[in-house]
Structures are given as C-alpha cells and as structure tokens.
Enzyme design. Structure first.
Site, PDB file in Angstrom:
ATOM      1  N   SER A 249      43.713 -39.082  25.769  1.00 17.17           N
ATOM      2  CA  SER A 249      43.763 -39.410  26.766  1.00 17.17           C
ATOM      3  C   SER A 249      44.954 -38.889  27.011  1.00 17.17           C
ATOM      4  O   SER A 249      46.318 -39.038  26.193  1.00 17.17           O
ATOM      5  CB  SER A 249      44.194 -41.010  27.249  1.00 17.17           C
ATOM      6  OG  SER A 249      44.826 -41.381  25.367  1.00 17.17           O
TER       7      SER A 249
ATOM      8  N   MET B  42      46.997 -37.635  23.791  1.00 17.51           N
ATOM      9  CA  MET B  42      46.945 -39.001  21.955  1.00 17.51           C
ATOM     10  C   MET B  42      45.748 -38.757  21.129  1.00 17.51           C
ATOM     11  O   MET B  42      45.001 -37.762  22.007  1.00 17.51           O
ATOM     12  CB  MET B  42      47.255 -40.941  22.967  1.00 17.51           C
ATOM     13  CG  MET B  42      48.574 -40.993  23.284  1.00 17.51           C
ATOM     14  SD  MET B  42      48.291 -42.771  23.935  1.00 17.51           S
ATOM     15  CE  MET B  42      48.052 -42.634  25.392  1.00 17.51           C
TER      16      MET B  42
ATOM     17  N   ASN C 183      45.200 -48.850  21.271  1.00 11.83           N
ATOM     18  CA  ASN C 183      44.759 -48.489  21.021  1.00 11.83           C
ATOM     19  C   ASN C 183      44.563 -47.092  19.964  1.00 11.83           C
ATOM     20  O   ASN C 183      44.360 -46.574  19.283  1.00 11.83           O
ATOM     21  CB  ASN C 183      43.525 -47.981  22.378  1.00 11.83           C
ATOM     22  CG  ASN C 183      42.729 -46.469  22.096  1.00 11.83           C
ATOM     23  OD1 ASN C 183      41.900 -46.101  21.305  1.00 11.83           O
ATOM     24  ND2 ASN C 183      42.626 -46.027  23.941  1.00 11.83           N
ATOM     25  N   CYS C 184      45.538 -45.907  21.225  1.00 11.20           N
ATOM     26  CA  CYS C 184      46.111 -44.824  20.406  1.00 11.20           C
ATOM     27  C   CYS C 184      47.608 -44.244  20.415  1.00 11.20           C
ATOM     28  O   CYS C 184      48.194 -45.287  21.685  1.00 11.20           O
ATOM     29  CB  CYS C 184      45.233 -43.546  20.874  1.00 11.20           C
ATOM     30  SG  CYS C 184      45.035 -43.361  22.803  1.00 11.20           S
TER      31      CYS C 184
ATOM     32  N   CYS D 251      43.087 -39.876  21.412  1.00 11.63           N
ATOM     33  CA  CYS D 251      41.596 -39.921  22.213  1.00 11.63           C
ATOM     34  C   CYS D 251      41.308 -39.321  22.923  1.00 11.63           C
ATOM     35  O   CYS D 251      41.120 -39.223  24.250  1.00 11.63           O
ATOM     36  CB  CYS D 251      41.515 -41.310  22.412  1.00 11.63           C
ATOM     37  SG  CYS D 251      43.064 -42.068  23.598  1.00 11.63           S
TER      38      CYS D 251
ATOM     39  N   TYR E 275      41.161 -41.813  33.310  1.00  8.86           N
ATOM     40  CA  TYR E 275      40.876 -40.634  32.127  1.00  8.86           C
ATOM     41  C   TYR E 275      39.348 -40.359  31.743  1.00  8.86           C
ATOM     42  O   TYR E 275      38.436 -41.299  31.882  1.00  8.86           O
ATOM     43  CB  TYR E 275      41.305 -42.279  30.847  1.00  8.86           C
ATOM     44  CG  TYR E 275      41.050 -41.972  29.999  1.00  8.86           C
ATOM     45  CD1 TYR E 275      41.155 -40.355  29.173  1.00  8.86           C
ATOM     46  CD2 TYR E 275      40.437 -42.590  28.797  1.00  8.86           C
ATOM     47  CE1 TYR E 275      40.548 -40.058  27.962  1.00  8.86           C
ATOM     48  CE2 TYR E 275      40.276 -42.845  27.620  1.00  8.86           C
ATOM     49  CZ  TYR E 275      39.936 -40.985  27.046  1.00  8.86           C
ATOM     50  OH  TYR E 275      40.021 -40.866  25.019  1.00  8.86           O
TER      51      TYR E 275
ATOM     52  N   ASN F 144      48.223 -46.113  24.202  1.00  8.72           N
ATOM     53  CA  ASN F 144      47.497 -46.699  25.154  1.00  8.72           C
ATOM     54  C   ASN F 144      46.987 -47.827  25.060  1.00  8.72           C
ATOM     55  O   ASN F 144      46.423 -48.450  23.781  1.00  8.72           O
ATOM     56  CB  ASN F 144      46.231 -46.028  25.166  1.00  8.72           C
ATOM     57  CG  ASN F 144      45.641 -46.108  26.318  1.00  8.72           C
ATOM     58  OD1 ASN F 144      44.184 -47.084  26.337  1.00  8.72           O
ATOM     59  ND2 ASN F 144      45.798 -45.651  27.074  1.00  8.72           N
TER      60      ASN F 144
ATOM     61  N   GLU G  59      31.234 -39.911  24.121  1.00  9.20           N
ATOM     62  CA  GLU G  59      29.692 -39.537  23.663  1.00  9.20           C
ATOM     63  C   GLU G  59      29.122 -40.570  23.347  1.00  9.20           C
ATOM     64  O   GLU G  59      28.055 -40.418  24.280  1.00  9.20           O
ATOM     65  CB  GLU G  59      30.130 -38.346  22.325  1.00  9.20           C
ATOM     66  CG  GLU G  59      30.912 -37.006  22.246  1.00  9.20           C
ATOM     67  CD  GLU G  59      32.675 -37.507  21.898  1.00  9.20           C
ATOM     68  OE1 GLU G  59      32.793 -38.771  22.024  1.00  9.20           O
ATOM     69  OE2 GLU G  59      32.995 -36.204  22.244  1.00  9.20           O
TER      70      GLU G  59
ATOM     71  N   GLY H 153      30.766 -31.425  22.320  1.00 11.96           N
ATOM     72  CA  GLY H 153      32.259 -32.316  21.432  1.00 11.96           C
ATOM     73  C   GLY H 153      31.764 -32.511  20.419  1.00 11.96           C
ATOM     74  O   GLY H 153      32.358 -32.850  19.717  1.00 11.96           O
TER      75      GLY H 153
END
Length: 708
Positions: A393, A389, A171-172, A391, A546, A412, A551, A686
């Site tokens: 998290s 990170m 992921n990130c 994202c 998390y 992650n 969105e 956001g």
C-alpha cells in the site's frame, strides 16, 4: 410468510416454534400466571393476521411480549424476555473451541493456508494462531457492530486482520530507519548508539526490523539508501588504519586498493548479515519479518557511489539465493526487493544501466525484484519517489510543519476490502440497480474503516516502544497518546477492492478490456477514489484506494458467492475472483498492452497498485525482459514479473518441471525427483509458497492463489 432470521436467512414461518417457546416460559411460572392454549392461539392469529410476506424474527418476539403483557401475564412476560435473552447469549457464545483444537491437530485448513509465510505446525506459530482465533471470535461477537460483522461473514466486505483487531496495533509502515541509525534507538531497555561501521549498521537494522515486526501485523519497508554513509564510515576507518599502520610506505594507489578490498569484504558480509538475519530471525508471530528493501539511487545523494555498491551486492546475493536445509540454493521469501528505474538506469544508456541488467537477471532466476518507475511515480505523487509499505500500500503525500514531504515513519491503520462481483450479481445486469447498491456498500466500508481508526484512538506509546518512543514511527514520551499520528493524513486507512473484471462482465456483459467495459470500469474506480476523497474531507483522515494483492481473499469472496448464488459463468465458476483492477489471466494480451491498459487504474488507485506480466522461461529471455523493463519506466508505476518456468538445481535445467505417472515432481532432463532440489514456481499470481496436490490427487498442482 417468510421469517427473516438474525443472520439474514429467510425461512418459512413455523407456528409450532412460537408454541414451544411460550410453553417453555409457562413451565417457569405458577399455573395462575400461565398463558392458556386459547391465549396462545390468539397470539398466533394476531401474527398471522398481519398477512406479511416477510417478518423479522425480532418483530415476532416483540409481538409475543406485548400480547403477554396485555393478558396481564407479567411474570410470564418476564420469563419469556429472560428466555429470549438467554437464547441471544447462546448465539453469542464462544465459538473458538473447535477452531483452536483443529489448529493443534493441524486440520484447520483455512487458517493454516491463509499465510504461506507461517509454518502452522510449529508451536510458536500455533500460539499466535490460537490468539488470532480468539481475537477473531471477540471481534465478531463483541468488538464490531453487528452489521459489519454480518457483512464480513456474508462476503459483502472483508475486515482484514481480524485476528489482530483485539490488540492496539496497526497494519504496515515505512520504518524511519535513517533516524534510528543516526540518532540511536532502544530495544529491550538497552541503548543502541549510532553505528560506526557498515557491518554494525546492517546488524542493528535487522534487529530493528525484527522488533518492529513483532509489534505490528503487516509488512514493513526499509530504504537502503541510509546505509551508504555507514559504508563510507567503514572505508574511512580502514583508510585511517592503513595510514596509521603503514605510514608513508604505501603509495596512494596501493592505499586505495587495500581500502577498496577491505570495504568490499565488509560490504559482502554486511549484506549477507541482512539476508540471513531476516531469514533466520523469528518474530513473536512465528514467521520471518515481512520486510521489503527499497533500492533507489537518488542523483543528488551524497553517498550515491556507496549506495550503488550496496544495491549491486544485494542483487548479487539474491541472484545466488540462500541455502536450504539440504544445502541447495533456493529463493528466500524475504526480504522482498523493489528496484527503482530512473533516468540513469532505465536501460537507455544511463550510468547505472549495469545494475538494471543485474536486476533483470535476478528477476529471471529469483522472481524479484519488483520495479517502480520513478518517472511515473513523480507524476502521480507530487514529484516524490518513495517505497510502498510492506503490504504494497502507498502513502499519500504529506508535509511537516516546515513544508517538507515526509514518508518514512508513517503507517497504515488498517484495510477493509469491497467485494465488487457480489454487487454485480445482485444488480442482475442492470447498471441502474448497480450504482445505488454500490453506494450502500461503500458507506458500509466507511463505517468498518472507522472502526479501525477508533480502535487506535487513545492508545499510549508504551504499547510498542520501538514504534512510538524510539524512532520507528516517532519519539514520544512514555505514556503519551499516539492520536496526532492517526489524524490529518499522517497515516492512511485503505479501501481495498476485488474483482473489477468480474463486476464489468456481470453489469456490462463484456470484459473491462473492451471499450464499453473499460468506460464502466474507469467510472467505478473513479467513484471509489472520489469516495475516499470525500471521506478524507469529512474526517480529516488519510483514506486511500488500495489495489491490494490479497490473494486468499480472491478465493474467499468467490467461495462465499458460489455458495450463496450458485454457479455464475465466468464469475463464480472459476473458484477465484481477479485481483483488484487486473486483466483476467485467461485473456490473451501481450505484456506491453497489459501494462498500458492497467496503468490508468494505477493512477486512480493511488493508495496501492501493482501489475504483473508473465514471461515464460525467463532465464532464456533476458533480452525480452530488459525490453519490458525499459517499457516499465515510461509507462507504468509499479510492475512485477511472473513466470511458469521451473528450475532444477541438480542439472541446471531451466524449464517446466513435470508431474510423472507416479504423481511425483520430476526433472525431465536428469530425472531428479527430490522436490527440495528444485525451484517449482507457478508465479502467475504472486504466490511464493510451496505448491501442493489438489484434493483429487490428479496431475495438477494447485498454487493456492488464483491459479490452477
């Protein structure tokens, strides 16, 4: 009797379907092997004689096979089994044709709107999206256990990034940019040595960012403090140059002035390189790198002065903006900025308060940076301050073999999010019914998260050399497996959640901002946090809770539940669910109270959390913004400003852009109608992409994310 289908739907029992299936099998065998009409009737009577209210379709088919064998129609039984198997294959047949063709026709709305940072009409982006549709299809049909795939389809949970699950990527991350700059790296088989100047360091950093973004699917963060030493290297280089060129003819003051001027020019050029490179480079998935710059001044930093200069220049250039194709300065989506508030810059007379005032001014016009309180973060993370990170998290504290905390170079593994409101709907207002169902859903999320983990086990470093061999995460030999970085809490696995507000309304009948609702909501949050700790003890893996800003997921869950359960007041009727633990946007609450209330949930949601407040017409309310920034430092770990204020670049009007009678954007001051010469934002949720007309073409702009 109700028959429960494989997809979970219950339909009325229809004996004719059984008759048709057996007759089709009859047609495939010799007459002597065929089941007679009397035998078919016996089979039906046996099924119906059980007098069950519900039967699984698989159980009915098992009975048919058993009865055919009892009648010694062995060939017929075999044909029926083959028929049943063939039907199963049909159900699992490739389903991507239409979704891929709709991408090419630009009519696949769900996929095209899922990521506002991608231009879905561009060929390079379509190539990535097509691969994503294939990955999602294989993930649903083959890679995931059937119950996990079904739970995802029904909105019980969301298996994030299924469009990349086919590939062994994560992921990130937090790039270990300091290591890569200090000790060099390799890209595309070419050695890149440690930079000798600030300008080169900035260029190398952006190349690293692009390479990293192309081999993972989530965001990345870079701590800008590592550039301070390279700015000093440039200063020293300029000083040597002037001393060698001019000798003793320059006074010390004049020498330092020349050095300062040259360094200032290089600083501006270097930061501009970062901003323009990030916004013009395209990764292999057809978008700009999803990157966050972490702006933090450590009091003990050897390069504190240089890093203060770098942060100031980053903020100044973000305040100015970047030119679009019409030559108008606009707010770039990337890089995202996170500014850390500490004792020396929290607007209480500190040495670097001037930077915070510049940051607030930048937020007022450009919506960034976000803010982290070093004070609150140290309370929550064993005295450490570090970047989330890309994202948003957060990692859990982790120490290396020498006992030193390490955050950069960690990542992650993936995210699975839980639909809290759906559990509330099924509980029918009963807290007693809620808790056991909640436990079942949490266990399902655990199994889905373990799928994430298992998909990365055994992956070798060759899959992404920039990550695993050349420093972004590690420096492993070629061919070595990455497993040790997946275990012992080095990397995280995230349990996300959506709709704490709606859940509380469903179970307790009140908002979670009321005393009764707050007590319930806190218990729910603590149970999820304890579950993550239990999973961590059970597996040794870095599970974290998390509060994702997911969105589009807020819309997806609400849409699925409305289709399934109908209109539920203040829940499915809004068309969206409230993100994570957030206060519902319609509640009247001031910024200070909102931050105070939500801060308790941030502490529980240690694997990721962010809170928003809305400040109308921010450029005209700088004093109010600075007051909120001062409040952030003492009260909440991670916060961000939103606004409904718009901006016209033609006349400088800073207010709400109107929709005129012709359904066009129009500045009420100068009557400019060119959308490209406006910043039109609805930042209550956001979302940073373009707004667009809703289906009814009414005087209403839908911001795609959470708000109408």
């Amino acid at each position: 009797m109700q028959v429960v289908k494989r997809d979970g739907r219950a339909v009325d029992y229809d004996r004719s379907k059984i008759i048709v299936a057996i007759r089709k099998a009859n047609d495939e065998v010799e007459v002597s092997e065929q089941a007679s009409e009397e035998e078919i009737e016996q089979i039906l009577e046996y099924i119906e004689g059980k007098r069950r209210k519900r039967m699984l379709v698989e159980d009915i088919q098992d009975i048919i096979e058993q009865k055919l064998m009892e009648f010694e129609h062995f060939d017929l039984g075999k044909k029926y089994i083959i028929y049943r198997y063939t039907r199963a294959l049909v159900r699992k047949a490739n389903t991507t044709d239409e979704s891929i063709l709709s991408l090419i026709r630009n009519s696949n709305k769900d996929v095209m709107e899922e990521n506002s940072n991608k231009n879905a009409a561009a060929a390079s982006t379509q190539r990535d999206l097509i691969a994503g549709e294939v990955s999602k299809d294989l993930t649903r049909r083959i890679l995931l256990p059937e119950k996990i795939a079904k739970a995802h389809e029904e909105g019980t949970l969301h298996f994030h990034d299924a469009d990349y699950f086919l590939q062994p990527i994560f992921n990130c991350c937090l790039i270990d940019i300091g290591n890569m700059l200090d000790y060099g790296t390799v890209m595309n088989g070419k050695l890149i040595e440690s930079p000798k100047s600030f300008q080169v360091a900035c260029t190398v950093m952006t190349q690293i960012i692009a390479a990293v973004a192309s081999s993972q699917y989530g965001g990345q963060s870079v701590d800008m403090c590592h550039l301070g030493k390279y700015l000093r290297r440039s200063q020293n280089k300029f000083r040597r140059h002037f001393m060698n060129t001019c000798g003793d003819s320059l006074s010390k003051d004049m020498l330092e002035k020349l050095v300062k001027d040259r360094a200032k020019d290089e600083l501006k050029a270097g930061v501009q390189t970062i901003q323009y490179q990030i916004n013009t480079l395209m990764t292999t998935n057809g978008q700009s790198p999803f990157v966050t710059l972490f702006l933090h001044l450590e009091p003990e930093d050897e390069y504190l002065e240089e890093n203060a200069m770098i942060i100031e220049e980053v903020l100044r250039q973000r305040l100015e903006g970047i030119k679009n194709e019409q030559g108008v300065y606009v707010t770039p989506a990337f890089p995202k900025l996170i500014y850390v508030l500490d004792e020396h810059n929290c607007l209480k007379g500190g040495r670097f308060d001037y930077l915070t005032r510049l940051a607030a001014k930048c937020s007022a016009k450009r919506l960034y940076p976000d803010y982290i309180s070093a004070k609150k973060m140290r309370e929550n993370y064993e005295g450490n301050v570090f970047s989330p990170m890309g994202c948003r998290s957060f990692l859990s504290p982790w120490k290396d073999a020498k006992g030193n905390y390490k955050f950069e170079g960690r990542f992650n593994q993936g995210v699975v999010s839980l639909n809290l409101p759906q559990i509330g709907i099924l509980s029918k207002g009963s807290e007693e019914k809620f808790w056991p169902l909640f436990e079942e859903r949490l266990q399902l999320c655990f199994e889905a998260l373990m799928c994430r983990h298992h998909s990365l086990l055994g992956v070798r470093s060759d899959v992404s050399p920039v990550h695993w061999q050349y420093g972004a995460i590690a420096r492993l030999p070629k061919g070595e497996v990455i497993d040790k970085y997946l275990k012992d809490g080095y990397s995280t696995i995230s349990l996300g959640y959506i709709g704490l507000y709606e859940l509380t309304k469903l179970v307790k009948g009140v908002s979670h901002t009321t005393p009764e609702g707050e007590d319930f909501a806190v218990r729910v949050m603590k149970r999820m946090r304890r579950k993550c700790e239990e999973w961590k003890e059970e597996t040794g893996l870095g599970f974290g809770l998390y509060g994702t800003p997911a969105e589009s997921l807020c819309y997806r869950f609400a849409r699925i539940d409305k289709e399934r359960f109908g209109t539920v007041e203040d829940v499915t009727d809004k068309g969206y669910y409230t993100n994570s633990y957030h206060v519902d946007v319609r509640e009247k609450i001031d910024a200070f109270s909102k931050f105070t209330f939500e801060s308790q949930f941030q502490q529980i949601s240690s694997g990721g959390a962010i809170s928003y407040v809305e400040v109308p017409n921010m450029q005209q309310n700088l004093e109010a913004m600075e007051e909120v920034v001062r409040f952030i430092y003492d009260n909440i770990q991670y916060a961000e400003f939103n606004t409904k204020s718009d901006y016209c670049h033609v006349c400088g009007y800073d207010g709400e852009i109107i929709i005129n009678d012709e359904n066009e954007w129009e500045c009420p001051n100068c009557h400019n109608k060119d959308h490209n010469k406006m910043n039109v934002t609805r930042r209550t949720c956001g979302y940073l992409g373009e707004n667009f007309w809703n289906v009814g073409k009414t005087k209403e702009i839908k911001a795609r994310v959470l708000h109408l």
